[in-house]
Design a protein around this motif. Structure first.
Motif, PDB file in Angstrom:
ATOM      1  N   TYR A 118       2.002   8.909  -2.043  1.00 49.52           N
ATOM      2  CA  TYR A 118       3.395   9.141  -2.428  1.00 49.52           C
ATOM      3  C   TYR A 118       4.264   7.892  -2.311  1.00 49.52           C
ATOM      4  CZ  TYR A 118       3.137  14.152  -3.336  1.00 49.52           C
ATOM      5  OH  TYR A 118       2.862  15.391  -3.886  1.00 49.52           O
ATOM      6  N   GLY A 119       3.877   6.931  -1.476  1.00 50.57           N
ATOM      7  CA  GLY A 119       4.632   5.672  -1.449  1.00 50.57           C
ATOM      8  C   GLY A 119       4.559   4.975  -2.793  1.00 50.57           C
ATOM      9  N   PRO A 148       6.471  11.056   6.264  1.00 53.18           N
ATOM     10  CA  PRO A 148       6.618   9.619   5.969  1.00 53.18           C
ATOM     11  C   PRO A 148       7.818   9.273   5.107  1.00 53.18           C
ATOM     12  CG  PRO A 148       4.383  10.406   5.487  1.00 53.18           C
ATOM     13  CD  PRO A 148       5.265  11.603   5.640  1.00 53.18           C
ATOM     14  N   TYR A 149       8.280  10.215   4.246  1.00 51.85           N
ATOM     15  CA  TYR A 149       9.190   9.816   3.175  1.00 51.85           C
ATOM     16  C   TYR A 149      10.551  10.484   3.188  1.00 51.85           C
ATOM     17  CZ  TYR A 149       4.825   7.807   1.585  1.00 51.85           C
ATOM     18  OH  TYR A 149       3.655   7.094   1.529  1.00 51.85           O
ATOM     19  N   ILE A 150      10.804  11.428   4.113  1.00 50.42           N
ATOM     20  CA  ILE A 150      12.138  12.026   4.159  1.00 50.42           C
ATOM     21  C   ILE A 150      13.176  10.974   4.542  1.00 50.42           C
ATOM     22  CG2 ILE A 150      11.800  12.794   6.546  1.00 50.42           C
ATOM     23  CD1 ILE A 150      13.934  14.590   3.871  1.00 50.42           C
ATOM     24  N   GLY A 151      12.832  10.071   5.462  1.00 49.83           N
ATOM     25  CA  GLY A 151      13.764   9.008   5.845  1.00 49.83           C
ATOM     26  C   GLY A 151      14.064   8.085   4.677  1.00 49.83           C
ATOM     27  N   ARG A 152      13.054   7.776   3.885  1.00 52.11           N
ATOM     28  CA  ARG A 152      13.243   6.925   2.708  1.00 52.11           C
ATOM     29  C   ARG A 152      14.163   7.612   1.709  1.00 52.11           C
ATOM     30  NH1 ARG A 152       8.422   4.228  -1.061  1.00 52.11           N
ATOM     31  NH2 ARG A 152       9.738   3.824  -2.883  1.00 52.11           N
ATOM     32  N   TRP A 153      14.000   8.925   1.528  1.00 49.35           N
ATOM     33  CA  TRP A 153      14.850   9.667   0.590  1.00 49.35           C
ATOM     34  C   TRP A 153      16.294   9.695   1.073  1.00 49.35           C
ATOM     35  CZ3 TRP A 153      17.085  14.767   1.185  1.00 49.35           C
ATOM     36  CH2 TRP A 153      17.670  15.245   0.019  1.00 49.35           C
ATOM     37  N   VAL A 154      16.490   9.969   2.362  1.00 51.20           N
ATOM     38  CA  VAL A 154      17.850  10.009   2.902  1.00 51.20           C
ATOM     39  C   VAL A 154      18.500   8.628   2.804  1.00 51.20           C
ATOM     40  CG1 VAL A 154      19.225  10.394   4.994  1.00 51.20           C
ATOM     41  CG2 VAL A 154      17.357  11.955   4.430  1.00 51.20           C
ATOM     42  N   LEU A 168       8.349   6.333  -9.641  1.00 49.15           N
ATOM     43  CA  LEU A 168       9.141   7.442 -10.176  1.00 49.15           C
ATOM     44  C   LEU A 168      10.546   7.499  -9.599  1.00 49.15           C
ATOM     45  CD1 LEU A 168       6.403  10.245 -10.093  1.00 49.15           C
ATOM     46  CD2 LEU A 168       7.041   8.757 -12.006  1.00 49.15           C
ATOM     47  N   GLY A 169      10.770   6.834  -8.479  1.00 43.21           N
ATOM     48  CA  GLY A 169      12.077   6.845  -7.839  1.00 43.21           C
ATOM     49  C   GLY A 169      12.168   7.879  -6.726  1.00 43.21           C
ATOM     50  N   GLY A 209       5.579  -0.189  -1.167  1.00 46.60           N
ATOM     51  CA  GLY A 209       5.177   1.209  -1.105  1.00 46.60           C
ATOM     52  C   GLY A 209       3.683   1.411  -1.018  1.00 46.60           C
ATOM     53  N   ILE A 210       2.918   0.565  -1.719  1.00 41.38           N
ATOM     54  CA  ILE A 210       1.452   0.688  -1.659  1.00 41.38           C
ATOM     55  C   ILE A 210       0.956   0.410  -0.246  1.00 41.38           C
ATOM     56  CG2 ILE A 210      -0.728  -0.300  -2.462  1.00 41.38           C
ATOM     57  CD1 ILE A 210       0.612  -0.835  -5.140  1.00 41.38           C
ATOM     58  N   ALA A 211       1.461  -0.649   0.373  1.00 39.13           N
ATOM     59  CA  ALA A 211       1.040  -0.985   1.735  1.00 39.13           C
ATOM     60  C   ALA A 211       1.429   0.113   2.719  1.00 39.13           C
ATOM     61  CB  ALA A 211       1.650  -2.315   2.158  1.00 39.13           C
ATOM     62  N   VAL A 212       2.631   0.657   2.556  1.00 40.86           N
ATOM     63  CA  VAL A 212       3.078   1.736   3.439  1.00 40.86           C
ATOM     64  C   VAL A 212       2.144   2.936   3.307  1.00 40.86           C
ATOM     65  CG1 VAL A 212       4.917   3.394   3.884  1.00 40.86           C
ATOM     66  CG2 VAL A 212       5.479   0.991   3.467  1.00 40.86           C
ATOM     67  N   GLY A 213       1.826   3.311   2.057  1.00 44.27           N
ATOM     68  CA  GLY A 213       0.923   4.433   1.840  1.00 44.27           C
ATOM     69  C   GLY A 213      -0.458   4.186   2.422  1.00 44.27           C
TER      70      GLY A 213
END
Length: 394
Positions: free
Chosen positions: A147-148, A25-31, A154-155, A241-245
């Protein structure tokens, strides 16, 4: 399978898919947080899926020739964790792609080996696979659902450090299988497989295997926009982020519930019929995501279909694999080939399709393309189902 043995297998699925609960779910957000656009995000995921093409077949040769393949499971998990840790020190495209290739090759190689070990441990009770695999879904649920929110607070820079503990759990779980011998994945308890047994040609010649590979490839192609851009699509539609999670958690929770029911469904309806139903539901799911991404209610409804799109589809495919290879002679090679063709080639093509569609039409176009891919898989499955029923299963 005794309760103690069950826990050993379930723990590995928990750690492995807990890692994926952070990564997928979150590698794209990190990139994207590093300033890169859709093509780089797509390229990262294409490398991830591309490693499924080359890693598993090579790994199956190493493990199948070893008298103690459990040691290779530990080595693979160690190398995967080391590779992923290097993401903490990269930001430029080149090094990031190199680390992605390293991590993908190692991490994607160990699961086909472990799937074969699990099916062999289950023996004639392969329909009970879902009750072990569900622990992977639990790990994914815990991580993807939380984690969202954590990254919001936390960033995105904490993404790597939040993922590493799950990789360490995978190493610990693999360690419990370090003494597993060759009998954990082959019918011969002490003799390594010969070259004829490792050759993929007999596997592909098994009636029904080529059709299964093509169908799963198209299903994976349709999942490309989901794995690459679902989180970014939801954010673009105004969800925090809460909704995504929560939406990721809804899908995985339904997946968990369905994994418990999957054995009964497979016994009642059969693998072939269930595969067709899952493809039809998945096509509808991607169309709904494309058309109603801004509605939390519609997205929650779409996520409930993950019970069929993933859980039942995966369980039905594993059942079909057990039907095609009842004596496990070619099971290791077959599992590696399934991962390479469907998850690997389908994943690369899906990531590429998603990246191009995202750049030209955003999430609407990307998920519409995913729906078309699922419909193509359904068409292929329906066109060959009658012939497949007429052919012997083994």
């Amino acid at each position: 399978m005794t309760p103690a043995v069950f826990r050993r297998y379930a723990l590995f699925y928990l750690g492995y898919y807990g890692t994926l609960g952070a990564y997928t779910p979150y590698i794209g957000r990190w990139v994207a947080s590093l300033g890169y656009g859709g093509y780089v995000v797509g390229a990262m995921l294409a490398l991830w899926y591309g490693s499924r093409i080359f890693g598993p077949p090579l790994w199956s040769r190493l493990t199948s020739r070893s008298a103690v393949p459990g040691r290779w499971l530990v080595i693979g998990c160690l190398l995967a964790a080391l590779g992923f840790s290097l993401f903490a020190g990269v930001a430029n495209r080149g090094p990031m792609f190199a680390v992605m290739a390293w991590f993908g090759l190692c991490f994607n190689s160990v699961m086909p080996q472990f799937e074969a070990m699990t099916l062999s441990a289950l023996g004639s009770r392969s329909d009970e696979y879902g009750r072990i695999r569900v622990w992977g879904s639990i790990g994914f649920l815990v991580v993807a659902g939380s984690y969202g929110w954590l990254l919001d607070r936390l960033g995105e820079a904490m993404f790597v450090w939040l993922t590493l503990p799950w990789l360490l759990l995978t190493i610990a779980a693999a360690w419990l299988h370090r003494r597993d011998g060759a009998d954990s994945i082959t019918v011969a308890p002490t003799t390594p497989l010969d070259d004829n047994q490792l050759d993929s040609a007999p596997v592909l010649q098994r009636p029904g295997m080529a059709r299964l590979l093509a169908t799963t490839l198209l299903m994976q192609l349709g999942f490309g926009p989901f794995y690459v851009f679902y989180t970014l699509h939801l954010q673009a539609q105004g969800h925090d982020g809460i909704a995504v999670g929560v939406l990721w958690a809804v899908g995985v929770l339904c997946e968990i519930i369905m994994f418990w029911q999957a054995p009964a469904l497979v016994r009642r309806f059969g693998a072939q019929r269930l595969i067709g139903a899952c493809l039809a539901v998945t096509a509808l799911r991607w169309w709904l995501v494309a058309m109603a991404g801004g509605s939390l209610g519609w997205m929650a409804l779409a996520q409930t279909s993950h019970a069929l799109s993933f859980a039942v589809f995966h369980a039905a495919c594993m059942r079909r694999m057990a039907e095609l290879f009842p004596q496990r002679r070619h099971m290791v090679t077959a599992q590696g080939l399934l991962s390479a063709i469907s998850g690997g080639t389908g994943g690369v093509l899906g990531a590429g399709l998603a990246a191009v569609a995202w750049q030209h039409g955003g999430g609407n176009l990307a998920f519409s393309a995913g729906a078309i891919a699922a419909l193509a898989g359904l068409s292929l499955h329906l066109a060959t189902a009658a012939r497949a029923k007429a052919l012997p299963a083994s």
